[in-house]
Design a protein around this motif. Sequence first.
Motif, PDB file in Angstrom:
ATOM      1  N   SER A 171       0.844  -1.199   0.000  1.00  0.00           N
ATOM      2  CA  SER A 171       0.000   0.000   0.000  1.00  0.00           C
ATOM      3  C   SER A 171       0.873   1.240   0.000  1.00  0.00           C
ATOM      4  O   SER A 171       1.654   1.456   0.937  1.00  0.00           O
TER       5      SER A 171
ATOM      6  N   LEU B  79       0.003   4.026   0.706  1.00  0.00           N
ATOM      7  CA  LEU B  79      -0.413   4.947   1.762  1.00  0.00           C
ATOM      8  C   LEU B  79       0.739   5.237   2.726  1.00  0.00           C
ATOM      9  O   LEU B  79       0.830   6.335   3.280  1.00  0.00           O
TER      10      LEU B  79
ATOM     11  N   HIS C  73      -1.187  -1.469  -4.133  1.00  0.00           N
ATOM     12  CA  HIS C  73      -2.470  -1.137  -3.516  1.00  0.00           C
ATOM     13  C   HIS C  73      -2.548   0.386  -3.351  1.00  0.00           C
ATOM     14  O   HIS C  73      -1.677   1.000  -2.731  1.00  0.00           O
TER      15      HIS C  73
ATOM     16  N   GLU D 135      -9.968  -1.132  11.059  1.00  0.00           N
ATOM     17  CA  GLU D 135     -10.984  -0.162  10.625  1.00  0.00           C
ATOM     18  C   GLU D 135     -10.357   0.690   9.527  1.00  0.00           C
ATOM     19  O   GLU D 135      -9.231   1.182   9.692  1.00  0.00           O
ATOM     20  N   PRO D 136     -11.061   0.878   8.403  1.00  0.00           N
ATOM     21  CA  PRO D 136     -10.444   1.653   7.329  1.00  0.00           C
ATOM     22  C   PRO D 136     -10.169   3.095   7.757  1.00  0.00           C
ATOM     23  O   PRO D 136     -10.881   3.638   8.592  1.00  0.00           O
ATOM     24  N   GLY D 137      -9.129   3.658   7.185  1.00  0.00           N
ATOM     25  CA  GLY D 137      -8.847   5.071   7.435  1.00  0.00           C
ATOM     26  C   GLY D 137      -7.373   5.409   7.562  1.00  0.00           C
ATOM     27  O   GLY D 137      -6.939   6.459   7.107  1.00  0.00           O
ATOM     28  N   PHE D 138      -6.627   4.503   8.169  1.00  0.00           N
ATOM     29  CA  PHE D 138      -5.229   4.829   8.438  1.00  0.00           C
ATOM     30  C   PHE D 138      -4.349   3.592   8.338  1.00  0.00           C
ATOM     31  O   PHE D 138      -4.802   2.475   8.648  1.00  0.00           O
ATOM     32  N   GLY D 139      -3.109   3.802   7.931  1.00  0.00           N
ATOM     33  CA  GLY D 139      -2.124   2.724   7.951  1.00  0.00           C
ATOM     34  C   GLY D 139      -1.565   2.551   9.361  1.00  0.00           C
ATOM     35  O   GLY D 139      -1.833   3.349  10.258  1.00  0.00           O
TER      36      GLY D 139
ATOM     37  N   ASP E 125      -6.519  -6.835   4.281  1.00  0.00           N
ATOM     38  CA  ASP E 125      -5.963  -5.478   4.261  1.00  0.00           C
ATOM     39  C   ASP E 125      -5.993  -4.885   5.654  1.00  0.00           C
ATOM     40  O   ASP E 125      -7.067  -4.636   6.208  1.00  0.00           O
ATOM     41  N   GLY E 126      -4.791  -4.647   6.194  1.00  0.00           N
ATOM     42  CA  GLY E 126      -4.664  -3.968   7.484  1.00  0.00           C
ATOM     43  C   GLY E 126      -3.848  -4.769   8.473  1.00  0.00           C
ATOM     44  O   GLY E 126      -4.201  -5.893   8.817  1.00  0.00           O
ATOM     45  N   GLY E 127      -2.722  -4.203   8.890  1.00  0.00           N
ATOM     46  CA  GLY E 127      -1.893  -4.848   9.914  1.00  0.00           C
ATOM     47  C   GLY E 127      -1.166  -6.095   9.447  1.00  0.00           C
ATOM     48  O   GLY E 127      -0.775  -6.928  10.263  1.00  0.00           O
TER      49      GLY E 127
ATOM     50  N   VAL F 237      -2.345  -7.108   1.427  1.00  0.00           N
ATOM     51  CA  VAL F 237      -1.866  -5.732   1.384  1.00  0.00           C
ATOM     52  C   VAL F 237      -0.903  -5.536   2.548  1.00  0.00           C
ATOM     53  O   VAL F 237      -1.149  -6.050   3.639  1.00  0.00           O
ATOM     54  N   ALA F 238       0.173  -4.807   2.314  1.00  0.00           N
ATOM     55  CA  ALA F 238       1.037  -4.416   3.437  1.00  0.00           C
ATOM     56  C   ALA F 238       1.542  -3.008   3.176  1.00  0.00           C
ATOM     57  O   ALA F 238       2.170  -2.759   2.142  1.00  0.00           O
ATOM     58  N   GLY F 239       1.229  -2.100   4.087  1.00  0.00           N
ATOM     59  CA  GLY F 239       1.664  -0.710   3.941  1.00  0.00           C
ATOM     60  C   GLY F 239       2.872  -0.423   4.800  1.00  0.00           C
ATOM     61  O   GLY F 239       4.011  -0.427   4.334  1.00  0.00           O
ATOM     62  N   SER F 240       2.629  -0.216   6.095  1.00  0.00           N
ATOM     63  CA  SER F 240       3.729   0.173   6.982  1.00  0.00           C
ATOM     64  C   SER F 240       4.790  -0.912   7.102  1.00  0.00           C
ATOM     65  O   SER F 240       5.969  -0.612   7.302  1.00  0.00           O
TER      66      SER F 240
HETATM   67  C1  DX5 Z   1      -6.489   1.207   5.705  1.00  0.00           C
HETATM   68  C2  DX5 Z   1      -6.032   0.884   4.310  1.00  0.00           C
HETATM   69  C3  DX5 Z   1      -4.923  -0.089   4.264  1.00  0.00           C
HETATM   70  C4  DX5 Z   1      -3.662   0.391   4.925  1.00  0.00           C
HETATM   71  C5  DX5 Z   1      -2.814  -0.777   5.274  1.00  0.00           C
HETATM   72  O1  DX5 Z   1      -7.630   1.970   5.663  1.00  0.00           O
HETATM   73  O2  DX5 Z   1      -7.094   0.356   3.545  1.00  0.00           O
HETATM   74  O3  DX5 Z   1      -4.641  -0.477   2.932  1.00  0.00           O
HETATM   75  O4  DX5 Z   1      -2.906   1.223   4.114  1.00  0.00           O
HETATM   76  O5  DX5 Z   1      -1.731  -0.281   5.999  1.00  0.00           O
HETATM   77  P1  DX5 Z   1      -0.979  -1.206   7.053  1.00  0.00           P
HETATM   78  O6  DX5 Z   1      -0.409  -2.357   6.263  1.00  0.00           O
HETATM   79  O7  DX5 Z   1       0.078  -0.298   7.601  1.00  0.00           O
HETATM   80  O8  DX5 Z   1      -1.995  -1.644   8.046  1.00  0.00           O
END
Ligand code: DX5
Length: 225
Positions: A10, A12, A34, A141-145, A176-178, A196-199
Motif C-alpha cells: 500500500s 499509503l 495497492h 478499521e479503514p482510514g489509516f495505515g 488489508d490492514g496490519g 496488502v502491506a503498507g507500513s
Molecule cells: C487502511 C487501508 C490499508 C492500509 C494498510 O484503511 O485500507 O490499505 O494502508 O496499511 P498497514 O499495512 O500499515 O496496516
Amino acid sequence: MPRDLILAPSILSADFARLADEIAEVEPVVQWLHVDVMDGHYVPNLTIGPAVVEHLRKATSLPFDTHLMITDPRTYAPQFVAAGSESVTFHPEVDDDPLDLIDRLHEMGADVGVSIKPAHPLSMVEELLPHIDLLLVMSVEPGFGGQSFMPEVLPKVTEAAAWRDANGGTFRIEIDGGIGVETVGQAVAAGVDTFVAGSAIFGTPDRIAAAEAILAAAHAARPSG
Ligand code: DX5
Ligand code: ZN
C-alpha cells in the motif's frame, strides 16, 4: 489448483513526495500495488485522486489494486478506471445498486472488488460474490495505515473460501490492514491469497527485504508452498 499468492504494497505508507521512486524500489519483488483512496467522508482521512493514478500509471507497469474508501464510488470509480486502475474495489453499502456499478466497471474493462469492514458479516455481500473478481476483507478499521491486525476477521475469510468452493466463484480473497511477516501466515492459512502491506513495507528502510520476508512467510503458511 491453488491461486498464486499476491503481495500488494500500500502506497499509503510511502513517501508521497517520491512515489515513483518508492514504487520502482518494490516493483521487482511484488505483484500488485495497492492504492488507498479516501475522501474524508467514508473515513476521516484524505488521500489520492485519479490524477495521481494517471501519472503513476506512466511510472510503473504493476497492476493498480485501487481501494476506494469513499461514499460516492458511482461517480469516482469510473474515473479511477479511466486513469489506469486495472482493479477497483469499493465498499458496497454506500451504493443503492452495487451490482449495477460492478457491471458498469466490468464494461470498462476493469476487475471489480467489494470490501467488508471488520464488523460486516459475509452475508452482507453474498449476493455480489458471483459477480466480483476480489473480496477485500478489512482487518483494521479503514482510514489509516499502521494499525494492529484484527485476527477475529479470519473466520470470515474461511467462510468466503468455503462459499467459493461450494458455489464455483472465481474471486480472490484479499486481506488489508496490519499485515506483516508476523500476521500474513495466519491470513493465508485461513484462505487469503492476496495481501496488502503498507507500513510493514514502506515503513522499513529495506523494502525489498521486507516484501520478500512477507512473501516467504505467506508461502510457508500454505501446504502447497
Ligand atoms: C487502511 C487501508 C490499508 C492500509 C494498510 O484503511 O485500507 O490499505 O494502508 O496499511 P498497514 O499495512 O500499515 O496496516
Ligand atoms: Zn486498503
